[in-house]
Design a protein around this motif. Sequence first.
Motif, short mmCIF file in Angstrom:
data_model
loop_
_atom_site.label_atom_id
_atom_site.label_comp_id
_atom_site.label_asym_id
_atom_site.label_seq_id
_atom_site.Cartn_x
_atom_site.Cartn_y
_atom_site.Cartn_z
N GLN A 115 -47.58 -100.17 13.72
CA GLN A 115 -48.44 -100.95 14.62
C GLN A 115 -49.47 -100.23 15.18
OE1 GLN A 115 -45.75 -103.49 17.52
NE2 GLN A 115 -44.68 -101.31 17.20
N GLY A 116 -49.62 -98.91 14.92
CA GLY A 116 -50.75 -98.37 15.35
C GLY A 116 -50.57 -97.83 16.77
N ILE A 117 -51.86 -97.37 17.27
CA ILE A 117 -52.28 -96.85 18.75
C ILE A 117 -52.69 -97.94 19.44
CG2 ILE A 117 -52.88 -95.20 20.23
CD1 ILE A 117 -50.83 -94.26 17.78
N ILE A 118 -51.88 -98.48 20.67
CA ILE A 118 -52.32 -99.62 21.27
C ILE A 118 -52.83 -99.24 22.72
CG2 ILE A 118 -51.39 -101.84 22.61
CD1 ILE A 118 -49.11 -101.46 20.27
N THR A 149 -52.98 -95.44 11.39
CA THR A 149 -52.69 -94.13 12.14
C THR A 149 -51.13 -93.96 11.84
OG1 THR A 149 -52.03 -95.14 14.23
CG2 THR A 149 -54.17 -94.23 13.87
N GLY A 150 -50.43 -94.58 11.25
CA GLY A 150 -48.94 -94.36 10.90
C GLY A 150 -48.76 -94.28 9.35
N SER A 162 -52.17 -95.55 26.85
CA SER A 162 -52.13 -95.91 25.36
C SER A 162 -50.78 -95.71 24.86
CB SER A 162 -52.58 -94.48 24.84
OG SER A 162 -54.28 -94.47 25.25
N ILE A 163 -50.39 -96.44 23.89
CA ILE A 163 -49.05 -96.69 23.60
C ILE A 163 -49.02 -96.78 21.82
CG2 ILE A 163 -47.15 -98.38 23.12
CD1 ILE A 163 -48.31 -100.04 25.48
N ASN A 164 -48.07 -95.47 21.55
CA ASN A 164 -47.80 -95.22 19.98
C ASN A 164 -47.10 -96.26 19.48
OD1 ASN A 164 -47.11 -94.31 17.64
ND2 ASN A 164 -47.83 -92.16 18.06
N GLY A 165 -47.20 -97.17 18.72
CA GLY A 165 -46.37 -98.14 18.27
C GLY A 165 -45.90 -97.75 16.67
N ASN A 166 -45.79 -96.44 16.41
CA ASN A 166 -45.52 -96.13 15.18
C ASN A 166 -44.21 -95.86 15.05
OD1 ASN A 166 -47.95 -97.07 14.11
ND2 ASN A 166 -48.64 -94.75 14.39
N ARG A 167 -43.28 -95.64 13.98
CA ARG A 167 -42.04 -95.39 13.79
C ARG A 167 -41.86 -93.90 14.53
NH1 ARG A 167 -39.05 -98.89 10.35
NH2 ARG A 167 -40.10 -100.99 10.81
N VAL A 168 -42.62 -93.06 14.00
CA VAL A 168 -42.54 -91.75 14.37
C VAL A 168 -43.79 -91.27 15.14
CG1 VAL A 168 -42.42 -89.50 13.73
CG2 VAL A 168 -41.42 -91.00 12.34
N HIS A 193 -44.62 -93.60 23.36
CA HIS A 193 -44.00 -93.95 22.24
C HIS A 193 -43.29 -95.27 22.27
CE1 HIS A 193 -41.30 -93.17 18.38
NE2 HIS A 193 -42.47 -93.70 17.98
N HIS A 194 -43.60 -96.18 21.56
CA HIS A 194 -42.52 -97.51 21.62
C HIS A 194 -42.61 -97.86 20.23
CE1 HIS A 194 -41.48 -101.65 22.37
NE2 HIS A 194 -41.36 -101.40 23.46
N PRO A 195 -41.81 -97.59 19.53
CA PRO A 195 -41.64 -98.23 17.82
C PRO A 195 -41.28 -99.52 17.69
CG PRO A 195 -39.75 -96.62 18.78
CD PRO A 195 -40.52 -96.59 19.78
N GLY A 196 -40.48 -100.04 18.59
CA GLY A 196 -40.05 -101.41 18.38
C GLY A 196 -40.93 -102.32 18.39
N ALA A 197 -41.20 -103.45 17.73
CA ALA A 197 -42.13 -104.57 17.53
C ALA A 197 -42.60 -105.19 18.83
CB ALA A 197 -41.39 -105.67 16.72
N LEU A 198 -43.92 -105.12 18.93
CA LEU A 198 -44.66 -105.92 20.11
C LEU A 198 -45.62 -106.80 19.60
CD1 LEU A 198 -45.68 -102.88 22.16
CD2 LEU A 198 -44.08 -104.33 22.60
#
Length: 259
Positions: free
Chosen positions: A188-191, A181-182, A113-119, A130-135
């Motif tokens: 980006q949400g949760i991936i 979720t953000g 699980s990857i959290n793609g949100n800013r926070v 936590h990966h806030p950068g664009a994917l």
Amino acid sequence: MRNLLMTISYDGTAYFGFQTQPGGNTVQDRLEDAIRQLTGEEVKIHGSGRTDAGVHARRQTFHFVTSSQIPVERWRHALNGRLPSDIRITDVVEVPLEFHSRRSAKRKTYRYSINGNRVFDVFNYPYQLHHPGALNIEAMHEGLAHLIGTHDYTSFASRHSTKQSHVRTIYEAWIEVEKGTGAGSHEQGIIHIYLTGNGFLQHMVRIIVGTLLQVGEGKRRPDDMKTILEAKDRSKAGPTAESKGLMLWEVEYADLSIS
């Protein structure tokens, strides 16, 4: 003698993995301690597989042979009362004496699980990278598809792997994204990355994820996953992703109902 198969969930944050180690403090240690307290027996449990330090499990399984006559339906409650709150037994069944939780397993599924949100989410931080950068999720989908099938996964195995063969089969591999979720539309949400196979090598899922993240960042092309796989060289793949995002999702057996 009876052979019992148990299904457990655990938060691996505080443990040095599932399997007993010289330094102690593993999930196996806690389980064997609880069984000893309950029955007085010195048993060795056999897990369906090992998980590394910090890795979690939704449905891990293990078996052990016991002479105890405690009814099957009483084991869960009795052991949970003797286990720390971050380890829970969810199901217990009696199986034939020849059954083995690892050798009898047909399919295993892991989720990363990857959290793609800013926070990041403070409540789920221990379970998500936590990966806030664009994917580029579509590119990650394409790259992941190259790993499905029966292959030598040496490029995605730890250099410390002791397995004689690195040939495994991945039956399915897919990505799901939880949106909403953000705090804004740019999130980006949760991936969630899922892999189902007949077995996995040390650090295999985490190395796959670390390499896929580079694909998502645009540092590698989706087709590079195929090139890396064929190289059979760990140095060609990306970094090993953090352990906290990984969860053993499910272990499946043929002709065995575990609810």
